[in-house]
Design a protein around this motif. Structure first.
Motif, PDB file in Angstrom:
ATOM      1  N   UNK A   4       0.841  -1.204   0.000  1.00 51.10           N
ATOM      2  CA  UNK A   4       0.000   0.000   0.000  1.00 51.10           C
ATOM      3  C   UNK A   4       0.870   1.245   0.000  1.00 51.10           C
ATOM      4  N   UNK A   5       1.936   1.210   0.790  1.00 51.23           N
ATOM      5  CA  UNK A   5       2.799   2.389   0.912  1.00 51.23           C
ATOM      6  C   UNK A   5       3.515   2.736  -0.396  1.00 51.23           C
ATOM      7  N   UNK A   6       3.708   1.743  -1.267  1.00 46.53           N
ATOM      8  CA  UNK A   6       4.303   2.049  -2.578  1.00 46.53           C
ATOM      9  C   UNK A   6       3.295   2.833  -3.425  1.00 46.53           C
ATOM     10  N   UNK A  11       1.038   4.699  -2.150  1.00 45.98           N
ATOM     11  CA  UNK A  11       1.079   5.988  -1.475  1.00 45.98           C
ATOM     12  C   UNK A  11       2.235   6.831  -2.057  1.00 45.98           C
ATOM     13  N   UNK A  57      -6.453   2.394   1.072  1.00 44.85           N
ATOM     14  CA  UNK A  57      -6.231   1.194   0.256  1.00 44.85           C
ATOM     15  C   UNK A  57      -7.514   0.378   0.228  1.00 44.85           C
TER      16      UNK A  57
END
Lengths: 151, 146
Positions: free
Chosen positions: B61-63, B65, B89
């Motif tokens: 998810x942070x990618x 982001x 997400x």
């Protein structure tokens, strides 16, 4: 309806903080992060080109903070069985000051909220952590509220 | 600097941000794991992901982001500043398929002497489904007040 897992007693944990962890920001770490996310912005990659900007040098991209983790405070939820699965629900960021090469960033997480709702598969628990990133001058550079979902 | 600078005078409600296309590969997920320190195996170990009832390895998810972060830092340019960034997400994305970041200006206003725009942003998959909606607040420079 009363919550099964996030009871009033469990909600008393809101406000708990984790240990502070401090990082020194290296130029190579910023570049490696920018390369990993595929962002070729000169501000995150090129010291010389960044020197003539208002920042006076390289800065970190907005989600570079994800590379600076800190231990999260313990959250005790006795009603939550081991069959519960976890997923990252998302993040809300606020940015106040840039991160520069050589900065020393102190990171601390705090349990900001605990909620429960009834999903299709049973109870869903939302664990909201607020992480604060403070530089060596005592300035808060950024805050992140991230939501972990357990179901 | 590489990207075109946007000024507050250039944008209106409804102005488009992006698009920014990304073609994440398993290799990129490994690089991101290394750069971020997130080594959860569902992002690079197919057997582990399948055993966890996933269709295969999935993007961090942070990618996603980070991709949306690039969308808004490109929009803000060297003279602007990303003040807020939110992402949710909602759906999984897998490597080997393109994702596209897009946005639209939703509000334009002035606060504490700053020119601000609130934007709706999102990441969509190759089918056009918004797997990662979000929002951002960006400070833009003005052509007049310099």
């Amino acid at each position: 309806m009363a919550n099964k897992i996030v009871t009033d007693e469990a909600r008393k944990q809101i406000g708990r903080t984790g240990e502070i962890r401090t990082y020194e920001v290296e130029r190579g770490a910023i570049r490696r992060f920018a390369e990993a996310i595929g962002d070729s912005n000169p501000l995150f990659n090129d010291e010389l080109a960044s020197r003539n900007t208002r920042f006076g040098g390289m800065i970190a991209p907005p989600t570079f903070y994800r590379s600076m983790g800190s231990p999260i405070p313990n959250v005790d939820l006795p009603g939550m069985g081991s069959q519960f699965r976890g997923l990252d629900g998302g993040s809300d960021w606020e940015y106040f000051h840039p991160i520069r090469v050589g900065d020393r960033i102190s990171v601390q997480s705090r349990l900001a909220d605990l909620r429960e709702s009834e999903g299709r598969l049973g109870p869903m628990v939302f664990i909201v952590m607020e992480t604060t990133y403070t530089n060596q001058f005592g300035e808060v550079c950024a805050t992140q509220r991230s939501t972990a979902i357990r179901y | 600097m590489a990207t075109k600078q946007h000024y507050i005078e250039d944008v209106e409600i409804g102005s488009e941000i992006g698009p920014l296309e990304k073609n994440p590969t398993t290799q990129q997920l490994v690089k991101y794991a290394g750069a971020s320190g997130d080594f959860y195996q569902i992002h690079y170990d197919k057997d582990f992901a399948l055993a966890n009832k996933l269709p295969g390895v999935i993007l961090h998810g942070a990618l996603k982001n980070a991709f949306l972060g690039q969308l808004v830092t490109d929009f803000a340019g060297e003279l602007g500043w990303v003040r807020k960034l939110s992402v949710q997400y909602r759906g999984m994305d897998q490597p080997g398929s393109k994702v596209v970041c897009r946005g639209k200006v939703a509000k334009k206003y002035t606060e504490h002497g700053h020119h601000l725009v609130d934007c709706d942003i999102w990441l969509e998959n190759a089918k056009g489904e918004k797997t990662t909606p979000g929002s951002a607040t960006v400070i833009l420079p003005s052509r007049s007040a310099r």
